[in-house]
Design a protein around this motif. Sequence first.
Motif, PDB file in Angstrom:
ATOM      1  N   ILE A 118      -6.408  -4.070 -12.261  1.00 27.47           N
ATOM      2  CA  ILE A 118      -5.500  -4.337 -11.045  1.00 27.47           C
ATOM      3  C   ILE A 118      -4.601  -3.316 -10.635  1.00 27.47           C
ATOM      4  CG2 ILE A 118      -3.518  -5.790 -10.378  1.00 27.47           C
ATOM      5  CD1 ILE A 118      -5.053  -7.988 -12.219  1.00 27.47           C
ATOM      6  N   ALA A 119      -4.130  -2.680 -11.773  1.00 27.47           N
ATOM      7  CA  ALA A 119      -2.997  -1.512 -11.670  1.00 27.47           C
ATOM      8  C   ALA A 119      -3.390  -0.423 -10.949  1.00 27.47           C
ATOM      9  CB  ALA A 119      -2.305  -1.309 -13.015  1.00 27.47           C
ATOM     10  N   VAL A 120      -4.681   0.058 -11.371  1.00 27.16           N
ATOM     11  CA  VAL A 120      -5.063   1.358 -10.786  1.00 27.16           C
ATOM     12  C   VAL A 120      -5.632   1.115  -9.713  1.00 27.16           C
ATOM     13  CG1 VAL A 120      -5.546   2.574 -12.954  1.00 27.16           C
ATOM     14  CG2 VAL A 120      -7.645   1.016 -12.109  1.00 27.16           C
ATOM     15  N   PHE A 121      -6.260  -0.232  -9.172  1.00 34.46           N
ATOM     16  CA  PHE A 121      -6.652  -0.314  -7.893  1.00 34.46           C
ATOM     17  C   PHE A 121      -5.494  -0.596  -6.819  1.00 34.46           C
ATOM     18  CE2 PHE A 121     -11.168  -1.832  -8.649  1.00 34.46           C
ATOM     19  CZ  PHE A 121     -11.771  -0.784  -8.075  1.00 34.46           C
ATOM     20  N   ALA A 122      -4.488  -1.078  -7.256  1.00 36.07           N
ATOM     21  CA  ALA A 122      -3.236  -1.263  -6.835  1.00 36.07           C
ATOM     22  C   ALA A 122      -2.711   0.120  -6.467  1.00 36.07           C
ATOM     23  CB  ALA A 122      -2.193  -1.838  -7.306  1.00 36.07           C
ATOM     24  N   LEU A 123      -2.593   1.101  -7.386  1.00 28.66           N
ATOM     25  CA  LEU A 123      -2.222   2.456  -7.236  1.00 28.66           C
ATOM     26  C   LEU A 123      -2.869   3.290  -6.177  1.00 28.66           C
ATOM     27  CD1 LEU A 123      -1.485   3.541 -10.853  1.00 28.66           C
ATOM     28  CD2 LEU A 123       0.187   3.582  -9.073  1.00 28.66           C
ATOM     29  N   SER A 124      -4.384   3.064  -6.291  1.00 31.22           N
ATOM     30  CA  SER A 124      -5.320   3.752  -4.992  1.00 31.22           C
ATOM     31  C   SER A 124      -4.765   3.127  -3.777  1.00 31.22           C
ATOM     32  CB  SER A 124      -6.663   3.451  -5.499  1.00 31.22           C
ATOM     33  OG  SER A 124      -7.233   2.373  -4.949  1.00 31.22           O
ATOM     34  N   GLY A 125      -4.727   1.674  -3.558  1.00 28.22           N
ATOM     35  CA  GLY A 125      -4.111   1.516  -2.287  1.00 28.22           C
ATOM     36  C   GLY A 125      -2.826   1.865  -1.770  1.00 28.22           C
ATOM     37  N   ALA A 126      -1.924   2.028  -2.753  1.00 27.62           N
ATOM     38  CA  ALA A 126      -0.566   2.759  -2.318  1.00 27.62           C
ATOM     39  C   ALA A 126      -0.906   4.157  -1.715  1.00 27.62           C
ATOM     40  CB  ALA A 126       0.333   2.484  -3.391  1.00 27.62           C
ATOM     41  N   LEU A 127      -1.740   4.771  -2.368  1.00 27.44           N
ATOM     42  CA  LEU A 127      -1.772   6.192  -2.315  1.00 27.44           C
ATOM     43  C   LEU A 127      -2.553   6.197  -0.874  1.00 27.44           C
ATOM     44  CD1 LEU A 127      -3.307   7.334  -5.745  1.00 27.44           C
ATOM     45  CD2 LEU A 127      -1.080   8.316  -4.399  1.00 27.44           C
ATOM     46  N   VAL A 128      -3.360   5.401  -0.480  1.00 31.13           N
ATOM     47  CA  VAL A 128      -3.799   5.363   0.908  1.00 31.13           C
ATOM     48  C   VAL A 128      -2.693   5.259   2.027  1.00 31.13           C
ATOM     49  CG1 VAL A 128      -5.211   4.057   2.767  1.00 31.13           C
ATOM     50  CG2 VAL A 128      -6.187   4.516   0.506  1.00 31.13           C
ATOM     51  N   ALA A 129      -1.758   4.367   1.495  1.00 23.38           N
ATOM     52  CA  ALA A 129      -0.508   4.345   2.392  1.00 23.38           C
ATOM     53  C   ALA A 129       0.263   5.493   2.547  1.00 23.38           C
ATOM     54  CB  ALA A 129       0.085   3.022   2.151  1.00 23.38           C
ATOM     55  N   ALA A 130       0.346   6.030   1.514  1.00 25.18           N
ATOM     56  CA  ALA A 130       1.068   7.441   1.269  1.00 25.18           C
ATOM     57  C   ALA A 130       0.337   8.509   2.235  1.00 25.18           C
ATOM     58  CB  ALA A 130       0.956   7.807   0.079  1.00 25.18           C
ATOM     59  N   ASP A 131      -0.913   8.411   2.346  1.00 25.49           N
ATOM     60  CA  ASP A 131      -1.773   9.279   3.011  1.00 25.49           C
ATOM     61  C   ASP A 131      -1.530   9.148   4.465  1.00 25.49           C
ATOM     62  OD1 ASP A 131      -3.748  11.664   2.827  1.00 25.49           O
ATOM     63  OD2 ASP A 131      -5.177  10.261   3.404  1.00 25.49           O
ATOM     64  N   LYS A 132      -1.362   7.907   4.932  1.00 20.35           N
ATOM     65  CA  LYS A 132      -1.256   7.596   6.193  1.00 20.35           C
ATOM     66  C   LYS A 132       0.230   7.497   6.685  1.00 20.35           C
ATOM     67  CE  LYS A 132      -5.559   6.520   6.568  1.00 20.35           C
ATOM     68  NZ  LYS A 132      -6.475   7.280   7.570  1.00 20.35           N
ATOM     69  N   LYS A 133       1.320   7.805   5.690  1.00 20.29           N
ATOM     70  CA  LYS A 133       2.378   8.001   5.982  1.00 20.29           C
ATOM     71  C   LYS A 133       3.125   6.719   6.575  1.00 20.29           C
ATOM     72  CE  LYS A 133       2.654  12.766   5.493  1.00 20.29           C
ATOM     73  NZ  LYS A 133       2.013  13.091   4.541  1.00 20.29           N
ATOM     74  N   GLN A 134       2.986   5.665   5.696  1.00 24.67           N
ATOM     75  CA  GLN A 134       3.577   4.272   6.201  1.00 24.67           C
ATOM     76  C   GLN A 134       4.778   3.924   5.475  1.00 24.67           C
ATOM     77  OE1 GLN A 134       1.629   2.139   8.554  1.00 24.67           O
ATOM     78  NE2 GLN A 134       0.487   4.342   8.811  1.00 24.67           N
ATOM     79  N   THR A 135       5.246   2.849   5.714  1.00 24.50           N
ATOM     80  CA  THR A 135       6.551   2.431   5.433  1.00 24.50           C
ATOM     81  C   THR A 135       6.305   1.607   3.807  1.00 24.50           C
ATOM     82  OG1 THR A 135       6.238   0.135   6.167  1.00 24.50           O
ATOM     83  CG2 THR A 135       7.110   1.631   7.659  1.00 24.50           C
ATOM     84  N   LEU A 136       7.354   1.267   3.262  1.00 22.11           N
ATOM     85  CA  LEU A 136       7.379   0.633   1.865  1.00 22.11           C
ATOM     86  C   LEU A 136       6.641  -0.589   2.079  1.00 22.11           C
ATOM     87  CD1 LEU A 136       8.096   0.635  -1.156  1.00 22.11           C
ATOM     88  CD2 LEU A 136      10.472  -0.237  -0.362  1.00 22.11           C
ATOM     89  N   VAL A 137       6.902  -1.370   2.951  1.00 18.93           N
ATOM     90  CA  VAL A 137       6.192  -2.825   2.849  1.00 18.93           C
ATOM     91  C   VAL A 137       4.719  -2.445   3.186  1.00 18.93           C
ATOM     92  CG1 VAL A 137       5.726  -4.553   4.615  1.00 18.93           C
ATOM     93  CG2 VAL A 137       8.210  -3.710   4.247  1.00 18.93           C
ATOM     94  N   THR A 138       4.279  -1.634   3.804  1.00 19.82           N
ATOM     95  CA  THR A 138       2.593  -1.330   3.926  1.00 19.82           C
ATOM     96  C   THR A 138       2.145  -0.780   2.659  1.00 19.82           C
ATOM     97  OG1 THR A 138       3.086  -0.770   6.307  1.00 19.82           O
ATOM     98  CG2 THR A 138       1.101  -0.288   5.205  1.00 19.82           C
ATOM     99  N   PHE A 139       3.171   0.186   1.972  1.00 19.74           N
ATOM    100  CA  PHE A 139       2.422   0.420   0.601  1.00 19.74           C
ATOM    101  C   PHE A 139       2.387  -0.583  -0.247  1.00 19.74           C
ATOM    102  CE2 PHE A 139       3.941   4.849   1.628  1.00 19.74           C
ATOM    103  CZ  PHE A 139       3.857   5.365   0.730  1.00 19.74           C
ATOM    104  N   ILE A 140       3.316  -1.487  -0.440  1.00 24.32           N
ATOM    105  CA  ILE A 140       2.882  -2.809  -1.223  1.00 24.32           C
ATOM    106  C   ILE A 140       1.929  -3.702  -0.638  1.00 24.32           C
ATOM    107  CG2 ILE A 140       4.246  -4.888  -2.068  1.00 24.32           C
ATOM    108  CD1 ILE A 140       6.786  -3.446  -1.917  1.00 24.32           C
TER     109      ILE A 140
END
Length: 206
Positions: A19-41
Amino acid sequence: METALIPPGPLVALDYLGIAVFALSGALVAADKKQTLVTFIFFAVLTGVGGGTVRDLLIGAPVFWMRNNETLLVCVAAGLLVWFFHGAKRTQKWIDWFDALGLAAYAVYGASKALRYDIAPLPALAMGVITACVGGIIRDVIAGQPSIVMRPELYVTAAALAAGLYVGLTFMGTPVLIAALVGGLAGFGLRAAAIAKGISLPAYKG
């Protein structure tokens, strides 16, 4: 049928690792797309629980993250961690490596949970693959990028190796923790080799 509540132990720790590492990978995609904190989560939660949710619906288990707070807290923490501390370049490489860890851990755990619900060996292997792959697929589709399973290097094969070894070794009488360790390391090793060396299966030439 086994009880729906899996006893605490190392395999549950494997679940939280996935769960943790997949969640990190999801947040990293949001970072790559320059998204908001809500989108990161949002991406962290979606990627962290996506595969396990589909698995539980298919095997008739209570959806795992609906029965406790810890799962969503882990996903939210992953999103916040990337938001506040991610500054590395080459984000895709980080996504790939976190995804590889999650793939191995979740493939083993997904197969293990399916077996606990009296699922036959081959469907249990399939549940391991679904648990490991679906979260990443959903993440990529919503992010509007090519799905990770459509890239040439080995991905689903690595999940199948991890889950298949776990199921096979378990039915041969191997202790559960050893079967989990062997399956997880083999799946991660194959995916790591694919990332590092671009190893892939032959493509259809038709």
